[in-house]
Design a protein around this motif. Structure first.
Motif, PDB file in Angstrom:
ATOM      1  N   LYS B 298     -35.082  34.406  77.519  1.00  0.00           N
ATOM      2  CA  LYS B 298     -34.326  35.772  76.887  1.00  0.00           C
ATOM      3  C   LYS B 298     -33.478  35.182  75.763  1.00  0.00           C
ATOM      4  O   LYS B 298     -33.460  36.215  74.927  1.00  0.00           O
ATOM      5  CB  LYS B 298     -33.267  36.233  78.063  1.00  0.00           C
ATOM      6  CG  LYS B 298     -33.944  37.450  78.705  1.00  0.00           C
ATOM      7  CD  LYS B 298     -33.765  38.814  77.956  1.00  0.00           C
ATOM      8  CE  LYS B 298     -34.391  40.050  78.701  1.00  0.00           C
ATOM      9  NZ  LYS B 298     -34.240  41.321  78.105  1.00  0.00           N
ATOM     10  N   TYR B 299     -32.790  34.104  75.836  1.00  0.00           N
ATOM     11  CA  TYR B 299     -31.695  34.013  74.779  1.00  0.00           C
ATOM     12  C   TYR B 299     -31.943  32.755  73.955  1.00  0.00           C
ATOM     13  O   TYR B 299     -31.612  32.570  72.887  1.00  0.00           O
ATOM     14  CB  TYR B 299     -30.401  33.909  75.668  1.00  0.00           C
ATOM     15  CG  TYR B 299     -30.230  35.128  76.582  1.00  0.00           C
ATOM     16  CD1 TYR B 299     -30.047  34.997  77.739  1.00  0.00           C
ATOM     17  CD2 TYR B 299     -30.118  36.225  76.012  1.00  0.00           C
ATOM     18  CE1 TYR B 299     -29.894  36.129  78.646  1.00  0.00           C
ATOM     19  CE2 TYR B 299     -29.775  37.218  76.707  1.00  0.00           C
ATOM     20  CZ  TYR B 299     -29.687  37.353  78.194  1.00  0.00           C
ATOM     21  OH  TYR B 299     -29.380  38.552  78.824  1.00  0.00           O
ATOM     22  N   PHE B 300     -32.827  31.981  74.578  1.00  0.00           N
ATOM     23  CA  PHE B 300     -32.979  30.788  73.806  1.00  0.00           C
ATOM     24  C   PHE B 300     -33.599  30.727  72.589  1.00  0.00           C
ATOM     25  O   PHE B 300     -34.416  31.237  72.199  1.00  0.00           O
ATOM     26  CB  PHE B 300     -33.492  29.413  74.615  1.00  0.00           C
ATOM     27  CG  PHE B 300     -33.700  28.317  74.088  1.00  0.00           C
ATOM     28  CD1 PHE B 300     -34.939  27.947  73.360  1.00  0.00           C
ATOM     29  CD2 PHE B 300     -32.392  27.511  74.016  1.00  0.00           C
ATOM     30  CE1 PHE B 300     -34.994  26.695  72.646  1.00  0.00           C
ATOM     31  CE2 PHE B 300     -32.224  26.154  73.057  1.00  0.00           C
ATOM     32  CZ  PHE B 300     -33.595  25.812  72.601  1.00  0.00           C
ATOM     33  N   GLU B 301     -32.861  30.379  71.528  1.00  0.00           N
ATOM     34  CA  GLU B 301     -33.427  30.233  70.177  1.00  0.00           C
ATOM     35  C   GLU B 301     -33.245  28.926  69.695  1.00  0.00           C
ATOM     36  O   GLU B 301     -32.070  28.205  69.588  1.00  0.00           O
ATOM     37  CB  GLU B 301     -32.869  31.318  68.969  1.00  0.00           C
ATOM     38  CG  GLU B 301     -32.815  32.743  69.522  1.00  0.00           C
ATOM     39  CD  GLU B 301     -34.166  33.381  69.547  1.00  0.00           C
ATOM     40  OE1 GLU B 301     -35.036  32.689  69.104  1.00  0.00           O
ATOM     41  OE2 GLU B 301     -34.368  34.338  70.130  1.00  0.00           O
ATOM     42  N   ASP B 302     -34.225  28.219  69.429  1.00  0.00           N
ATOM     43  CA  ASP B 302     -34.101  26.897  68.794  1.00  0.00           C
ATOM     44  C   ASP B 302     -33.304  26.537  67.735  1.00  0.00           C
ATOM     45  O   ASP B 302     -33.625  27.335  66.808  1.00  0.00           O
ATOM     46  CB  ASP B 302     -35.524  26.411  68.592  1.00  0.00           C
ATOM     47  CG  ASP B 302     -35.605  24.724  69.024  1.00  0.00           C
ATOM     48  OD1 ASP B 302     -34.402  24.197  68.893  1.00  0.00           O
ATOM     49  OD2 ASP B 302     -36.610  24.231  68.993  1.00  0.00           O
ATOM     50  N   ALA B 303     -32.178  26.236  67.838  1.00  0.00           N
ATOM     51  CA  ALA B 303     -31.145  25.995  66.755  1.00  0.00           C
ATOM     52  C   ALA B 303     -31.954  25.053  65.512  1.00  0.00           C
ATOM     53  O   ALA B 303     -31.448  25.054  64.489  1.00  0.00           O
ATOM     54  CB  ALA B 303     -29.950  25.620  67.049  1.00  0.00           C
ATOM     55  N   SER B 304     -32.588  24.180  65.968  1.00  0.00           N
ATOM     56  CA  SER B 304     -33.151  23.197  65.163  1.00  0.00           C
ATOM     57  C   SER B 304     -34.001  23.876  64.296  1.00  0.00           C
ATOM     58  O   SER B 304     -34.402  23.203  63.086  1.00  0.00           O
ATOM     59  CB  SER B 304     -33.803  22.027  65.792  1.00  0.00           C
ATOM     60  OG  SER B 304     -35.003  22.551  66.794  1.00  0.00           O
ATOM     61  N   ASP B 305     -34.469  24.981  64.500  1.00  0.00           N
ATOM     62  CA  ASP B 305     -35.473  25.493  63.466  1.00  0.00           C
ATOM     63  C   ASP B 305     -34.867  25.529  62.180  1.00  0.00           C
ATOM     64  O   ASP B 305     -35.185  25.798  61.057  1.00  0.00           O
ATOM     65  CB  ASP B 305     -36.036  27.017  63.920  1.00  0.00           C
ATOM     66  CG  ASP B 305     -37.255  26.515  64.719  1.00  0.00           C
ATOM     67  OD1 ASP B 305     -38.004  27.621  65.054  1.00  0.00           O
ATOM     68  OD2 ASP B 305     -37.610  25.315  65.027  1.00  0.00           O
ATOM     69  N   GLU B 306     -33.590  25.734  62.015  1.00  0.00           N
ATOM     70  CA  GLU B 306     -32.527  26.060  60.750  1.00  0.00           C
ATOM     71  C   GLU B 306     -32.894  25.131  60.032  1.00  0.00           C
ATOM     72  O   GLU B 306     -32.905  25.077  58.838  1.00  0.00           O
ATOM     73  CB  GLU B 306     -31.248  26.385  61.037  1.00  0.00           C
ATOM     74  CG  GLU B 306     -31.126  27.683  61.691  1.00  0.00           C
ATOM     75  CD  GLU B 306     -29.344  27.842  62.196  1.00  0.00           C
ATOM     76  OE1 GLU B 306     -28.514  27.222  61.153  1.00  0.00           O
ATOM     77  OE2 GLU B 306     -29.134  28.478  62.989  1.00  0.00           O
ATOM     78  N   TYR B 307     -33.286  23.461  60.592  1.00  0.00           N
ATOM     79  CA  TYR B 307     -33.210  22.660  59.678  1.00  0.00           C
ATOM     80  C   TYR B 307     -34.729  22.195  59.247  1.00  0.00           C
ATOM     81  O   TYR B 307     -34.733  21.493  58.437  1.00  0.00           O
ATOM     82  CB  TYR B 307     -32.666  21.153  60.367  1.00  0.00           C
ATOM     83  CG  TYR B 307     -31.374  21.766  60.941  1.00  0.00           C
ATOM     84  CD1 TYR B 307     -30.831  21.923  62.197  1.00  0.00           C
ATOM     85  CD2 TYR B 307     -30.094  21.806  60.072  1.00  0.00           C
ATOM     86  CE1 TYR B 307     -29.710  22.320  62.738  1.00  0.00           C
ATOM     87  CE2 TYR B 307     -29.042  22.032  60.264  1.00  0.00           C
ATOM     88  CZ  TYR B 307     -28.566  22.202  61.610  1.00  0.00           C
ATOM     89  OH  TYR B 307     -27.502  22.591  62.255  1.00  0.00           O
ATOM     90  N   ARG B 308     -35.416  22.758  60.136  1.00  0.00           N
ATOM     91  CA  ARG B 308     -36.942  22.466  59.627  1.00  0.00           C
ATOM     92  C   ARG B 308     -37.604  23.892  59.466  1.00  0.00           C
ATOM     93  O   ARG B 308     -37.856  24.849  59.822  1.00  0.00           O
ATOM     94  CB  ARG B 308     -37.666  22.278  61.104  1.00  0.00           C
ATOM     95  CG  ARG B 308     -37.281  20.855  61.678  1.00  0.00           C
ATOM     96  CD  ARG B 308     -37.831  20.622  62.920  1.00  0.00           C
ATOM     97  NE  ARG B 308     -37.597  21.561  63.884  1.00  0.00           N
ATOM     98  CZ  ARG B 308     -38.112  21.429  65.208  1.00  0.00           C
ATOM     99  NH1 ARG B 308     -38.870  20.660  65.566  1.00  0.00           N
ATOM    100  NH2 ARG B 308     -37.699  22.450  66.060  1.00  0.00           N
TER     101      ARG B 308
END
Lengths: 86, 696
Positions: B298-308
């Protein structure tokens, strides 16, 4: 009036209750006379020997013949306890 | 001096010497002897005649008296006094406290008493006795004792008898009593006997008994004002409740009637009552067990995507497996359009030699441990499709060439329709089925493509499947010699097809030879277009969801190609280093697609970001030996499901980078989404075309 506790059979209960109400209404000021009336009528109807207590504040512990006890309240402040024990 | 003791009964006070002297002289001689001494003179004087003959004899002890003394006269008085009575009695008087002489002394002397039994007839006693007898006075009753003179002469004899007997009073009494009654029987006195007898009286016995007393009980209470008040309150509340119940009862009666009906029906099977509840509980348990996964989903958004910028990741979520399907490989996946969490898994085997049973299994995301629906099949499933509008209709293609339609609403495990040899089933495995819109008669129909080279349309008419050959895939230019010299066209094997989203009649078919044919439903023998797509069998052909011209194909020759159907050559070609099992467009973007390979990797591409490489290449399964066979995007959620050849289905969440929507002007939101996508794609294509055009 409400019945607080009784183990009388239906018919007897109704009759006794009516009698108590009548007596209390008739002798509204005199508990003794009311009790006397109830006791005598009960003796006549259902056999000896009955005991009647009428009052506004008392505690009691009695031995009664099974299926011959009525404890009711009348008029919001009067308690009537009728039981048979020869 | 003893004076008159000689005398008899009579005493008189007469003092007469002569008489007294005479009397004694007449009676006794001895007594007279002494008296003679004193009364010689008199005796001789008068004396008896017989006494004269004698001369006086003087006793020896006689007193010698002188003449004078002899002549002396002594007077004797005879009184009636009792000589024994005392003459001077003195009694004590208490009144005067002294002794007083009694004046007169009683002189009576009683010599003899004899009591008689004579009664005067008028006396009380006599009357009483008469009454006792009970006789009237006329009657005879003789009583000498009673001294009643018998009045009747008849009784005279008896009287005499009685008298003679000497007055037996008792007898007389008894006689009287018997005769006492009126008209009494006069019993014969001499010949009468009385008889009496006594019956046997039972002996008396005392008996005592005591009943059981009526049972007693104790009772105690207190009568206070507050107690009374409390009781009254209770009674009031009860009354109110009763009133409410009275109102509710007429309503409830209907419900009760229905409930009873239901109870009767479901009494036989108790588990069904619990089934629904059990299901909910199962889901709750699952949710709790896989709580973190659910949260991620439901909620998880991979935060590391901002860096990649150029890369994304796939987050593994649930893994679906069914025990009985372990040895089978996933051969088909399909999401349900209406129930977004439900998807179908077809299980079978790609292996030609290992052909056994198959299974049709439905999973829900809410329960990853056990399928919602299970349909075992005799032959392995190769493809399936769920109707877009009727989520309970599922079309299935089998390895043995049959097609079947299942109705999920039905309780049975059998398909509602199944094609048979008579009804035109395929002779070779059915590789793809697809539902179509309802035809003119509002019958459901679907298409199937098979290795036997036929594309068949099946219509659900009432109780049976009616088939129609749409097209036959024939190899171009390849003609084989059949028996009797007839030239039979060799059929190509169709391995996949896809229908255009907007243009209804247009569809693509991929073949085992590597060619893709563009066909129309109208033309049954000729293709609109043919593309030499791949060197090996085309495993999947898919139209783009947004761009009407673009489609994608993948093959076992390790390549994925993107085409514009107007152009014969592919727009993009991607080499994935392994046999590509399946490819799928994403439903949210026109430039994103994913492909699965037999080395267990999922390749995700976003053409708008990177035209040449995958932005995400991720192994999904643990063992490298596992081949991924199918992939599907969820139409709503940002997840994909991947099936492998071990029967597992893995769900993965796409990281934000993978689901980028073009950031254009703020303000252009979803309504314009499809157009944006199309425009995006067009841009890309135009870039490609120009160099091509320029090259060409």
């Amino acid at each position: 009036m409400t019945i607080h506790h009784t183990d009388m059979p239906e018919e007897m209960r109704v009759e006794t209750m009516e009698l108590c109400v009548t007596a209390c209404e008739k002798f509204a000021t005199n508990n003794e006379s009311a009790a006397k009336m109830i006791k005598e009528l009960m003796d006549k109807k259902f056999g000896s020997s009955w005991h009647v207590v009428i009052g506004e504040g008392f505690g009691f512990e009695v031995t009664h013949e099974v299926k011959n006890l009525l404890y009711m309240f009348f008029g919001g402040s009067l308690a009537v306890c009728v039981w048979k024990c020869s | 001096m003893p004076v008159a003791h000689k005398t008899g009964t009579v005493k008189s006070k007469q003092g007469s010497n002569a008489q007294s002297q005479k009397a004694p002289a007449a009676k006794t001689v001895k007594a007279a002897s002494k008296k003679k001494d004193e009364e010689d003179g008199t005796e001789t004087g008068e004396g008896d005649e017989w006494m004269q003959g004698k001369t006086l004899i003087k006793p020896l002890d006689q007193l010698d008296l002188t003449e004078a003394e002899l002549k002396e006269e002594f007077t004797r008085i005879l009184t009636a006094n009792n000589p024994h009575a005392p003459q001077n009695i003195v009694r004590y008087s208490f009144k005067e406290r002294s002794y007083k002489p009694i004046s007169s002394v009683d002189q009576l002397a009683v010599h003899f008493v004899l009591e008689g039994n004579l009664l005067h007839q008028d006396s009380d006693e006599a009357r009483r006795q008469r009454a006792k007898q009970g006789l009237p006075e006329e009657k005879d009753t003789v009583e000498t004792a009673v001294a009643e003179k018998p009045e009747t002469p008849a009784a005279g004899g008896e009287d005499a008898g009685d008298v003679e007997e000497g007055g037996g009073e008792e007898r007389a009494d008894s006689v009287e009593s018997k005769a006492g009654k009126k008209e009494q029987k006069i019993t014969n006195q001499f010949n009468f006997s009385e008889r009496a007898s006594q019956t046997l009286n039972n002996p008396l016995r005392e008996r005592g008994c005591q009943t059981e007393p009526p049972p007693r009980a104790n009772f105690s209470a207190t009568a206070n004002q507050w107690e009374i008040y409390d009781v009254y309150l209770e009674v009031l509340q009860k009354q109110e409740k009763n009133k409410e119940k009275a109102k509710a009862v007429p309503k409830k009666d209907d419900d009760k009637g229905k409930k009873k009906m239901m109870l009767v029906e479901t009494q036989s099977d108790d588990i069904t009552k619990v089934a629904k509840v059990a299901k909910i509980i199962e889901r709750m348990v699952n949710q709790n067990t896989f709580d973190d996964i659910a949260q991620d989903f439901k909620y998880f958004e991979d935060a590391s995507d901002e860096y990649r910028e150029q890369e994304g990741t796939l987050l593994p979520l649930w893994k679906f497996q069914y025990d009985k399907a372990k040895r089978l490989s996933v051969t088909a996946l399909c999401w349900n359009e209406s129930y977004k969490d439900l998807f179908a898994v077809g299980l079978g085997s790609y292996d030609f030699t290992k052909q056994g049973r198959g299974m049709l299994v439905f999973y829900s995301l809410k329960n990853s441990t056990f399928p919602e629906y299970i349909y075992p099949t005799t032959s392995g499933i190769l493809c399936l499709d769920i109707h877009k509008h009727l989520p309970y209709l599922v079309a299935v293609g089998f390895y043995d060439g049959c097609v079947a339609v299942y109705n999920l609403k039905e309780e049975t495990l059998q398909p509602i329709y199944k094609s048979t040899a008579k009804s035109g089933k395929h002779t070779d495995p059915v590789w793809q089925v697809k539902w179509q819109k309802d035809d003119m008669d509002n019958n459901h129909n679907f298409f199937s493509v098979s290795s036997d080279g036929r594309v068949v349309s099946w219509t659900l008419v009432k109780n049976e499947l009616v088939f129609t050959d749409i097209i036959k895939l024939s190899l171009e230019g390849a003609v084989s010699e059949g028996p009797e010299g007839v030239q039979l066209p060799i059929m190509a094997c169709g391995t996949s097809f896809d229908f255009h989203k907007q243009i209804d009649y247009l569809f693509l078919v991929g073949t085992e030879e590597g060619k893709i044919h563009k066909c129309s439903k109208a033309y049954s023998s000729q293709f609109l277009e043919t593309y030499n797509a791949h060197n090996m069998a085309v495993d999947a052909v898919k139209w783009n969801h947004f761009h009407t011209k673009v489609f994608i194909s993948c093959s076992s020759d390790w390549t994925v190609k993107i085409w514009d159907h107007t152009i014969k050559t592919p727009m993009f070609t991607f080499d994935l280093n392994a046999s590509v099992g399946d490819v799928a467009w994403s439903p949210y973007s026109s430039t994103v697609f994913a492909a699965v390979t037999t080395d267990g990797k999922v390749h995700t591409f976003d053409l708008s970001i990177n035209k040449y490489e995958a932005i995400c290449q991720q192994p999904v399964v643990a063992k490298k030996k596992t081949k991924l066979t199918h992939i599907e995007f969820n139409p709503v959620y940002p997840i994909i499901i991947v099936g492998d050849d071990r029967g597992y289905v893995t769900s993965l969440k796409l990281s934000p980078n993978l689901r980028k929507k073009p950031k254009e002007k703020k303000g252009q939101e979803l309504p314009k989404g499809p157009e944006v996508e199309i425009a995006k794609m067009e841009k890309l294509l135009s870039l490609l075309r120009e160099p091509e055009n320029s090259n060409a």
